[in-house]
Structure formats: C-alpha cells, structure tokens
Design an enzyme around this catalytic site. Structure first.
Site, short mmCIF file in Angstrom:
data_model
loop_
_atom_site.label_atom_id
_atom_site.label_comp_id
_atom_site.label_asym_id
_atom_site.label_seq_id
_atom_site.Cartn_x
_atom_site.Cartn_y
_atom_site.Cartn_z
CE LYS A 191 23.27 22.16 -0.15
NZ LYS A 191 23.55 20.92 0.56
N PRO B 31 13.26 21.18 -2.68
CG PRO B 31 11.75 19.43 -2.44
CD PRO B 31 11.85 20.83 -2.92
CE1 TYR C 67 20.22 12.77 -3.59
CE2 TYR C 67 18.34 14.14 -4.18
CZ TYR C 67 19.31 13.77 -3.28
OH TYR C 67 19.37 14.40 -2.07
P1 FAD Z 1 9.41 25.62 10.00
O1 FAD Z 1 9.91 24.26 10.20
O2 FAD Z 1 8.33 25.83 9.00
O3 FAD Z 1 8.95 26.15 11.41
C1 FAD Z 1 8.21 27.33 11.56
C2 FAD Z 1 7.38 27.22 12.81
O4 FAD Z 1 6.68 28.43 13.01
C3 FAD Z 1 6.33 26.13 12.71
O5 FAD Z 1 6.39 25.28 13.82
C4 FAD Z 1 5.02 26.89 12.62
O6 FAD Z 1 3.95 26.18 13.21
C5 FAD Z 1 5.35 28.14 13.38
N1 FAD Z 1 4.50 29.28 13.01
C6 FAD Z 1 4.00 29.60 11.80
N2 FAD Z 1 3.26 30.70 11.88
C7 FAD Z 1 3.28 31.10 13.16
C8 FAD Z 1 2.69 32.17 13.85
N3 FAD Z 1 1.90 33.04 13.22
N4 FAD Z 1 2.92 32.28 15.17
C9 FAD Z 1 3.70 31.39 15.82
N5 FAD Z 1 4.28 30.34 15.20
C10 FAD Z 1 4.07 30.20 13.89
N6 FAD Z 1 14.01 20.43 3.56
C11 FAD Z 1 14.93 19.55 3.26
O7 FAD Z 1 16.11 19.85 3.40
N7 FAD Z 1 14.56 18.29 2.81
C12 FAD Z 1 13.25 17.92 2.67
O8 FAD Z 1 12.95 16.82 2.30
C13 FAD Z 1 12.27 18.84 2.98
N8 FAD Z 1 10.96 18.52 2.85
C14 FAD Z 1 10.04 19.46 3.17
C15 FAD Z 1 8.69 19.16 3.05
C16 FAD Z 1 7.71 20.13 3.36
C17 FAD Z 1 6.25 19.78 3.22
C18 FAD Z 1 8.12 21.41 3.79
C19 FAD Z 1 7.08 22.46 4.13
C20 FAD Z 1 9.47 21.69 3.93
C21 FAD Z 1 10.44 20.73 3.62
N9 FAD Z 1 11.79 21.00 3.75
C22 FAD Z 1 12.71 20.09 3.43
C23 FAD Z 1 12.28 22.26 4.23
C24 FAD Z 1 12.62 22.19 5.70
O9 FAD Z 1 11.73 21.36 6.36
C25 FAD Z 1 12.56 23.60 6.20
O10 FAD Z 1 13.56 24.35 5.53
C26 FAD Z 1 12.72 23.72 7.70
O11 FAD Z 1 11.62 23.19 8.34
C27 FAD Z 1 12.87 25.18 8.07
O12 FAD Z 1 12.75 25.34 9.45
P2 FAD Z 1 12.10 26.62 10.07
O13 FAD Z 1 12.20 26.43 11.53
O14 FAD Z 1 12.70 27.82 9.46
O15 FAD Z 1 10.59 26.61 9.58
C1 DHB Z 2 15.35 13.97 1.68
C2 DHB Z 2 14.84 15.08 1.08
C3 DHB Z 2 15.56 15.72 0.11
O1 DHB Z 2 15.09 16.81 -0.47
C4 DHB Z 2 16.78 15.26 -0.30
O2 DHB Z 2 17.44 15.91 -1.28
C5 DHB Z 2 17.30 14.17 0.31
C6 DHB Z 2 16.58 13.52 1.30
C7 DHB Z 2 14.57 13.26 2.71
O3 DHB Z 2 13.49 13.73 3.07
O4 DHB Z 2 15.01 12.21 3.16
#
Ligand code: FAD
Ligand code: DHB
Length: 398
Positions: free
Chosen positions: A301, A297, A205
């Site tokens: 978490k 991010p 980091y």
């Molecule tokens: P999501 O993964 O968003 O899943 C929700 C699902 O619901 C999706 O498949 C979507 O298509 C579906 N959906 C949406 N609307 C509808 C609808 N109307 N009807 C039916 N289905 C629907 N977290 C980290 O810890 N580290 C990271 O590096 C990190 N990078 C990220 C980068 C991005 C661009 C994003 C957006 C998030 C990132 N996160 C990261 C956060 C982490 O990915 C999320 O916290 C995690 O995906 C949460 O999971 P979820 O299933 O709650 O939501």
């Molecule tokens: C990654 C993302 C994060 O936000 C982090 O704190 C550590 C790793 C990753 O995408 O690998």
C-alpha cells in the site's frame, strides 16, 4: 529564485506531484538530497493499484507501464502447506493490480520531467524549510558549495520518513499541533532481487511455520522475494545460498520444485512499521507520502497511498490557484487521513495474519489459522481481502 510550489523530495510522491502541477500550469521546483541514480537504485514497491495506474495515465506517462507491466487478477495465499487463490478480479467485479516496480515508475516520471524541461535540483545539501506558518515560505539548501534560497507560496513535504519537513514541524510553533501514532514490529523483511523467472505467474503470500515469505516479481525474467527475519539479523549474515535455502523451506513442494535460483542483484532488510502523522497540513506546508505515514509492506500500500495523497494535494492546489478557493487545502489533511487509516488498518491486519508472532502463544497461532481458514473458504472473507488489496475506491464511504 521563486516558484509557486517547492517540492521537497524526488521520490514517487514528489515526482507525481510535480507532474500533476505542471499539467495544470502550476510552477514547481523539486529539491532532492540524493542523486537521480541513487533514487533509482533503491528497490522498493512493486504493485500498483488502479488509482495509481490512472494517475500515471492522467499525466501521460503510462505507455511503458501498460506495455511492460504485468496485470494480475489474483494472488495465492499459502498456509499449512496448502495454496489458495484469491481471485481478486472476480471478487471485485473486474479489478486488477499492476506489477510494475517503483524504480520504473520513478524512471518514467524522471524522464518526463527532463523532457518537459522542469527543474529538479539533485544532491541538494542541508535542505531546510522556513516560515511556512506565514504567507511567505522559503526553502534553503546548498548545492556545489553554494547557498541557495527558493521562495514559494507552498511547500510540499514529499521527503519520506526520514525527511526534514516533519522534523521541522516538530521544532516549530506547530509542535503542539502534531500528533504521531506508531507501531514498530519486532521483525523485518529480508528482500532479494534476482534475474530469474518468478516461481509462479502470480504472487504467493506465505504463512509458514518458519515465518512469512513473499514470492513477488518485477517481470517474467526478474523476481523479488522476501523473508520475515528477526530485526537482529544483519544482511551480511545472509548469503544468497542461505536465502534460497530458507525460502524453499517456507514454500509448498510444488513451488519449491519450480523455484529458479540465481545470484542476487540486490539484498536488503527493511523494518516494518505502522505510522501516521496527524494532521498533514501546517500552514503552508503539506506532508505527502512516507513523510506523513508508513504502512508495513504486506499488501503493497505504501506507494499507492503516496499517489493518492498527491492526487488530493494537486487538486487542492489547483483549486487554490484557479478558483481562488482555500476549501481544498483546508480539507487536504482530513481527506487523506481517511484513506490512510483505511490502508493502515488493512496493512496491519494483513501483516498480523501472515507473519509468525511467537509472543502470542499457541492460542494466537490457533486463532490465526482459524482466520486464514475463514478467509479462503468464505466468499465474504475473500472478498474483503480482495477489495482492500486492489485498493478501495476513491469515493469510498462518501
Ligand atoms: P520516498 O520514496 O522515501 O522519497 C522521498 C525522497 O525524499 C527520497 O528521494 C529522499 O532521498 C528525499 N529526501 C529525504 N530527505 C530529504 C531532505 N532532507 N531534503 C531533500 N530530499 C530529501 N511499498 C510497497 O508498496 N511495497 C514494497 O515492497 C515496499 N518496500 C519498501 C522497502 C523499503 C526499504 C522502503 C523504505 C519502503 C518500501 N515501500 C514499499 C514503501 C514505498 O516504497 C514508499 O511508500 C514510497 O517510496 C513512498 O514514496 P515517497 O515519495 O513518499 O517517499
Ligand atoms: C511487493 C511488496 C509487497 O509489500 C507486496 O505486498 C507485494 C509485492 C514487491 O516488492 O514486489
């Protein structure tokens, strides 16, 4: 058709919840807007806490994670040109995290679901939820041009930040009961995935004069790097060469030397946000994961919080069906929110510590440097970061 629990969204939270309910003999159908390949193509989180690993094991899908995932007992913090290792393992009495991508978690859960013959309806259009205030909730959607209705006892809104569930609450009789807390940061993360060996065996980091950077990884041959960029930047402006050049400028000489560059296989900009919805239950609708909250991010978490939400939700639903008790569902929101706010605090703090905020002036910069200095030179300071990074215990504060 009828099911006990209708799950909206087949991201990590929806898939994990489906698996936990199946294990308890509770029937659930997942309705997802996108295709399975689309869901797998989204490159997101990379670091799993112990509670998330345990959950994968509990539902019997942990084998590949243990085989291919990388156990990390520490990470580096780089500032003022110097790297300092946070020895999480030692500072937490033996806890670690696992580097295993969200894509892989999702793939393992999708495969298990298919093998068990469980229903996921992909590419469902115009998904809508109804009557969750009363005892007979319904989900409607269109698939291949036909309209469908799914009747259920409960709806789990696992549909992410841009989903339909939280939006529907805001237009329902519960509108006055919902409260949203939000902070939007004025920068984003430009991420690159590349099939190159990671610059270092652990994560780095970076707080540099040119902004934050993160050196992460997915395996010994696949790297994930991020750069703090202004929100006005467009991903098209960033050639691979420009990305690598900028990353090098933010690294220390040793890391710069070791950095192996190559073509990007994914490149995107994600905005940073702190966001919490209160409460997370509205009658027979529950919000879980990103549908209910977003963390910036830094500290990884997001996915881990989604996992604990659904762990609590599955426990509550199991109590409802097996013990005929509503105590669990009554406490769902409060129980989740305690853990959510703790993770929100840490993610906000770690974001504030590691990024550049020119708007805070020279004194802001000096105070940030003093805090970084304190963290890496104080056992207590370092332990506080480590304890949060590996994830607070599930029974924290009780
Ligand atoms: P999501 O993964 O968003 O899943 C929700 C699902 O619901 C999706 O498949 C979507 O298509 C579906 N959906 C949406 N609307 C509808 C609808 N109307 N009807 C039916 N289905 C629907 N977290 C980290 O810890 N580290 C990271 O590096 C990190 N990078 C990220 C980068 C991005 C661009 C994003 C957006 C998030 C990132 N996160 C990261 C956060 C982490 O990915 C999320 O916290 C995690 O995906 C949460 O999971 P979820 O299933 O709650 O939501
Ligand atoms: C990654 C993302 C994060 O936000 C982090 O704190 C550590 C790793 C990753 O995408 O690998």
């Amino acid at each position: 058709t009828r099911t006990q629990v209708a799950i909206i969204g087949a991201g990590p939270s929806g898939l994990l919840l489906g698996a936990l309910l199946h294990k308890a003999g509770i029937d659930a159908v997942i309705v997802e807007r996108q295709s399975g390949d689309y869901v797998l193509g989204r490159i997101r989180a990379g670091v799993l806490e112990q509670v998330t690993m345990d959950l994968m094991d509990e539902i019997g899908v942990g084998a590949r994670m243990h085989k291919e995932g990388l156990v990390h007992g520490g990470f580096d913090m780089l500032f003022q040109g110097q790297r300092h290792r946070i020895d999480m393992n030692r500072l937490t009495g033996g806890k670690n995290v696992m580097v295993y991508g969200q894509t892989e978690v999702t793939r393992d859960l999708m495969d298990a679901r298919k093998q068990a013959g469980l229903t996921t309806i992909y590419e469902a259009a115009n998904v809508a939820i109804h009557d969750f205030g009363a005892g007979k909730p319904r989900v409607t959607f269109e698939k291949d041009g036909k309209s469908h209705e799914l009747q259920c006892d409960f709806i789990a809104g696992c549909d992410g930040f841009h989903g339909v569930c939280r939006d529907t609450v805001k237009k329902s009789a519960f509108a006055s009961a919902i409260r949203e807390y939000e902070k939007v940061y004025n920068f984003g993360w430009l991420g690159v995935l590349s099939d190159t060996p990671p610059v270092h065996h652990e994560l780095i980091y970076v707080n540099s004069e040119r902004g934050f950077a993160l050196c992460s990884q997915r395996s010994n041959t696949r790297s994930r790097y991020y750069l703090q960029v202004p929100l006005t930047d467009k991903v098209e402006q960033w050639s691979d060469q420009a990305f690598w050049d900028e990353l090098k400028l933010r690294l220390d000489p040793e890391a710069r030397e070791h950095l192996v560059t190559g073509p990007s296989i994914e490149k995107s900009i994600a905005p940073l946000r702190s966001f919490v919805t209160e409460p997370l239950r509205f009658g027979r609708l529950f919000l879980s994961g990103d549908a209910g909250h977003i963390v910036p991010p830094t500290g990884a978490k997001g996915l881990n919080l989604a996992a604990t939400d659904v762990k609590y939700l599955s426990a509550a639903l199991i109590e409802f069906y097996q013990d005929k008790s509503e105590a669990g569902i009554d406490h769902y929101s409060e129980r989740c929110l305690k853990r959510i706010w703790r993770a929100e605090r840490f993610s906000w703090w770690f974001t504030t510590l590691m990024h550049r905020f020119p708007e805070n002036g020279e004194i802001g910069q000096k105070l940030q440097e003093a805090e970084l200095d304190y963290i890496v030179h104080s056992e207590t300071g370092a332990r506080s970061v480590a304890e949060n990074y590996v994830g607070l215990p599930l029974d924290f504060g009780t």
